[in-house]
Motif scaffolding. Structure first.
Motif, PDB file in Angstrom:
ATOM      1  N   GLN A   9      -8.338  -3.007   4.621  1.00  0.00           N
ATOM      2  CA  GLN A   9      -8.314  -1.512   4.895  1.00  0.00           C
ATOM      3  C   GLN A   9      -6.644  -1.422   5.345  1.00  0.00           C
ATOM      4  OE1 GLN A   9      -9.950   1.227   4.449  1.00  0.00           O
ATOM      5  NE2 GLN A   9      -9.061   2.909   5.579  1.00  0.00           N
ATOM      6  N   ARG A  12      -4.215  -2.051   2.582  1.00  0.00           N
ATOM      7  CA  ARG A  12      -4.283  -0.998   1.498  1.00  0.00           C
ATOM      8  C   ARG A  12      -3.672   0.002   2.004  1.00  0.00           C
ATOM      9  NH1 ARG A  12      -7.062   3.748   0.869  1.00  0.00           N
ATOM     10  NH2 ARG A  12      -8.220   3.419   2.677  1.00  0.00           N
ATOM     11  N   LEU A  13      -3.657   0.566   3.393  1.00  0.00           N
ATOM     12  CA  LEU A  13      -3.039   1.557   3.817  1.00  0.00           C
ATOM     13  C   LEU A  13      -1.375   1.220   4.099  1.00  0.00           C
ATOM     14  CD1 LEU A  13      -4.616   2.797   7.173  1.00  0.00           C
ATOM     15  CD2 LEU A  13      -3.846   4.053   5.445  1.00  0.00           C
ATOM     16  N   ALA A  16      -0.077   1.396   0.735  1.00  0.00           N
ATOM     17  CA  ALA A  16      -0.038   3.118   0.476  1.00  0.00           C
ATOM     18  C   ALA A  16       1.417   3.701   1.096  1.00  0.00           C
ATOM     19  CB  ALA A  16      -1.186   3.797   0.605  1.00  0.00           C
ATOM     20  N   LEU A  17       1.428   3.577   2.662  1.00  0.00           N
ATOM     21  CA  LEU A  17       2.358   4.071   3.319  1.00  0.00           C
ATOM     22  C   LEU A  17       3.848   3.656   3.161  1.00  0.00           C
ATOM     23  CD1 LEU A  17       0.322   3.868   6.673  1.00  0.00           C
ATOM     24  CD2 LEU A  17       0.493   5.961   5.155  1.00  0.00           C
TER      25      LEU A  17
ATOM     26  N   HIS B  78     -11.914  11.061   5.581  1.00  0.00           N
ATOM     27  CA  HIS B  78     -10.786  11.700   5.075  1.00  0.00           C
ATOM     28  C   HIS B  78     -10.844  11.797   3.379  1.00  0.00           C
ATOM     29  CE1 HIS B  78      -8.400   7.827   5.626  1.00  0.00           C
ATOM     30  NE2 HIS B  78      -9.475   7.750   5.059  1.00  0.00           N
ATOM     31  N   VAL B  81      -5.316   9.627   2.273  1.00  0.00           N
ATOM     32  CA  VAL B  81      -4.779   8.773   3.060  1.00  0.00           C
ATOM     33  C   VAL B  81      -3.444   9.229   3.673  1.00  0.00           C
ATOM     34  CG1 VAL B  81      -3.862   6.333   3.329  1.00  0.00           C
ATOM     35  CG2 VAL B  81      -5.854   6.925   1.766  1.00  0.00           C
ATOM     36  N   PHE B  82      -3.284   9.178   4.945  1.00  0.00           N
ATOM     37  CA  PHE B  82      -2.049   9.653   5.716  1.00  0.00           C
ATOM     38  C   PHE B  82      -0.982   9.044   5.024  1.00  0.00           C
ATOM     39  CE2 PHE B  82       1.389   9.648   8.287  1.00  0.00           C
ATOM     40  CZ  PHE B  82       1.425  10.884   9.061  1.00  0.00           C
ATOM     41  N   SER B  83      -0.025   9.810   4.495  1.00  0.00           N
ATOM     42  CA  SER B  83       1.229   8.967   3.864  1.00  0.00           C
ATOM     43  C   SER B  83       2.243   9.757   4.311  1.00  0.00           C
ATOM     44  CB  SER B  83       0.820   9.257   2.292  1.00  0.00           C
ATOM     45  OG  SER B  83       2.193   9.691   1.796  1.00  0.00           O
ATOM     46  N   ASP B 329     -10.716   8.899  10.904  1.00  0.00           N
ATOM     47  CA  ASP B 329     -10.968   7.787  10.207  1.00  0.00           C
ATOM     48  C   ASP B 329     -11.833   6.626  10.447  1.00  0.00           C
ATOM     49  OD1 ASP B 329     -10.835   6.075   7.854  1.00  0.00           O
ATOM     50  OD2 ASP B 329      -8.998   5.480   8.397  1.00  0.00           O
TER      51      ASP B 329
END
Lengths: 452, 452
Positions: A9, A12-13, A16-17, B78, B81-83, B329
């Motif tokens: 997770q 992935r985050l 993405a961030l 959620h 995803v928090f970006s 989350d």
């Protein structure tokens, strides 16, 4: 176990961030700067009758594409990949909503039958003409292994007129009748071609019978009615909520925010329910300008009117800039440059088919429509028919979006034919936008003088 | 060879294009619908002094999170995803620009020195207090393998106040002095903590000497001055272009579009040049409201004023909704639920540190600032100092963005400590926003009555 899940997770985050992706910052900055340039240049060139913001944006986009192409040494000409999401989720809704919001309702509803006739029946006729001609002509040329379903898709792709561009060319105040007819047709046409295209996606050309056709017609009517209903309902709901709760009492901003969000909600709901978002948001705009707009405070009225026009203007300019920049993407032209003669031939044939396909319904349907009218004044004159025919020749972002959808997804075995169809679509779009825009400008100037 | 390149390109394209991604349509529709609900509910609850749109949005976000958590059977709470990109590129600029655009300039510039003192020196003091205390306390607890650089990052993360939330709590018209001070401090503070945080990213705690510190201070001054200059320059340029070209002559929409795009351009340029976009767009807002706004047509004036406020309002509400939904989350809370006692302990300690870190500079700096003032009226009273202290306690999206940046990226070997820091940050943000908002409301009501 828990650790692995969390590790995955987090990985992935973290992907993405990231910190703000540098490439996206660069491309956004570039686009915003180019948009500013388009506005300033468009303003300076205003007196010039051959140019407007759209063409300016298209040309600036092409030039930027060339510059990027040279600085990246021929690797890439665009900073953003053409994305259907960007187009259908962010750019199209404000443009179509604003068109509905600012349309002259009296003219629009007076010509409602003609508009529907042209938009729905006309698009179908154009679709059949182009598809059949494409089957007849292209199947004899050696262009990859395009099959019947591809030719039908070509029919749908090239039947989608560019309503955005039309808005730029005809003037609502000078020729209200032509404007409402051509633009209204464009909106219904968008819906029809998207429906057609989607229907063709799961269509077996060997199984055409009455039931399939009836089903298709039923589906189209359902879509038309329910999309319109959803738009009208959301518009009325917003009027009711704003009047009942008197939201403007404390804050204009909340009122404006609610109007904007509900308009957008209507579009997204329609997309979610697989209806035509374009039709929905168009009717939502009409209802909102007729009811909601009269329930809000004075400053909200000024703000909504101009804010919607501004958003629509930015979205349009962005769109043309984008199409201009994306058109030069080098990968697409690899095949075209291998056999330039064939590419030019196919693009010319497609342009010819667009001309014929449109003529095939504008003149007969105008004749039919004229039969129902009693006075000479209500009839569509010969000159007006020519303007209608010509104004709907432009192919735009809807065609490009559909072409990408069809020819970059349907398997990479037919690469040759696919690549050529993509480049031909871009050629037709660029050529028809620029040339027919210029010709229409002079043509309609002449026509204006004759009609008025 | 050409075929393979094109095949790869097409595969990439088809992945990127797709038909409008169904999941993104669902999440956008959901967010827009929830935003509408927030506005309507926020309006209905307006008379209630304990609630406002932000808290309503936070609560609706939390509730939606619970519903999603239950319908997906605990898998996810959620839909987005928090970006950081979403936050820093799209949500923050309109909020900060609007704050600059609507700020009472007279008050702001009169208190400029005090604001800079609080925002720059104060944030540094808070950073040192929190970092040193974190090193002293947390290194004795058994929480993963956090090292000195992590503790310094914690200092920066928890020194970033939430200027958005502050805007919602203090009223510019009722308490102009407090508002300009607390909000101005918040803007400078944002810049300071982002600079601090970035400086710490490539910082070796074993190599602290005078040169490193001087370099850091020089970097900070450079950033502050050049960001301000960029904002002022873009603002003045927009005023000049609009006045010189008289863009509003033909179209209000172009004028509004140009103002919006140039404001956004200043932010993106600052980000591109690694300056502080927040400072830049804030000063751009001030200059635009002071010069550009007086050069545009009357209807552009009404439109820009309300359109900016509306965009900022939507962005704020979206932000709180998002933080509320993201907070639940489930993955993040796995560790916290393994050792609830420790989690609560750490969150409480951090909250305490935030209180102490802020007190450590508000009262001494107020004392210093008061020494320079001659009349009693200009001095910051004891009660005002308490409001300043309390109003800056809220931690918001900047803290969350920085915490994600630090603790989801710096290697997955230290998972335990990282996960606990993420959940603690969320706890502190939620708690400080909700509780201090409510307390400040009553506190400042009392203070208003005493000061006025």
């Amino acid at each position: 176990m828990g650790y692995q899940v969390v590790a995955a997770q987090l990985a992935r985050l973290s992907g993405a961030l990231g910190t703000s992706d540098h490439a996206s910052v660069v491309s956004i900055t570039l686009f915003v700067a180019l948009l500013c340039a388009c506005i300033v240049l468009g303003h300076l060139l205003e007196e010039n009758r051959w140019l407007n913001e759209s063409i300016t944006a298209l040309i600036i986009g092409l030039c930027t594409g060339v510059v990027i192409l040279m600085t990246t040494k021929g690797k890439s000409s665009h900073v953003l990949v053409f994305s259907e999401d960007l187009f259908f989720i962010y750019l199209l809704p404000p443009i179509i909503f604003n068109a509905g919001f600012q349309v002259k309702k009296k003219q629009f509803f007076r010509n409602f039958m003609t508009i529907t006739l042209f938009g729905a029946v006309g698009t179908m006729m154009s679709f059949f003409t182009i598809s059949l001609a494409a089957i007849a002509i292209f199947s004899r040329m050696n262009i990859g292994t395009l099959d019947v379903s591809d030719f039908l898709a070509i029919g749908a792709i090239f039947s989608a007129t560019d309503s955005v561009c039309t808005l730029q060319v005809l003037n609502q105040d000078e020729t209200p009748f032509l404007y409402s007819l051509v633009f209204g047709e464009g909106v219904v046409n968008d819906a029809t071609s998207v429906v057609l295209f989607n229907a063709l996606q799961n269509f077996d050309p060997n199984q055409i019978d009455a039931i399939v056709i009836l089903k298709f017609l039923g589906n189209f009517c359902y879509l038309f009615v329910s999309s319109t209903f959803l738009g009208v309902f959301t518009g009325l709901l917003s009027a009711y909520v704003i009047k009942k709760l008197y939201i403007g009492r404390h804050s204009t901003d909340r009122e404006v925010a609610l109007v904007m969000l509900m308009a957008y909600l209507s579009y997204m709901l329609a997309e979610l329910l697989d209806l035509s978002g374009i039709l929905t948001v168009f009717f939502c705009g009409i209802v909102m300008s007729h009811y909601t707009w009269h329930n809000v405070t004075e400053s909200s009225r000024v703000t909504t009117k101009h804010a919607f026009a501004t958003l629509s203007f930015i979205a349009e300019t962005f769109l043309f800039l984008y199409v201009g920049m994306d058109a030069l993407d080098i990968e697409k032209w690899k095949f075209a440059s291998d056999s330039p003669g064939k590419s030019i031939g196919i693009s010319s044939i497609l342009l010819g088919l667009v001309l014929v396909g449109r003529a095939a319904f504008v003149f007969p349907l105008s004749f039919l429509s004229n039969l129902t009218k009693k006075t000479e004044l209500e009839k569509i004159s010969w000159r007006q028919q020519i303007v209608i025919w010509w104004a709907g020749l432009m192919r735009g972002a809807v065609s490009i979006a559909l072409a990408y959808n069809k020819f970059t997804r349907s398997g990479h075995t037919q690469l040759h034919g696919n690549a050529i169809m993509i480049t031909s679509t871009i050629t037709v779009v660029l050529f028809s936008t620029m040339v027919s825009h210029l010709m229409l400008q002079s043509l309609s100037n002449a026509v204006y003088q004759l009609i008025t």
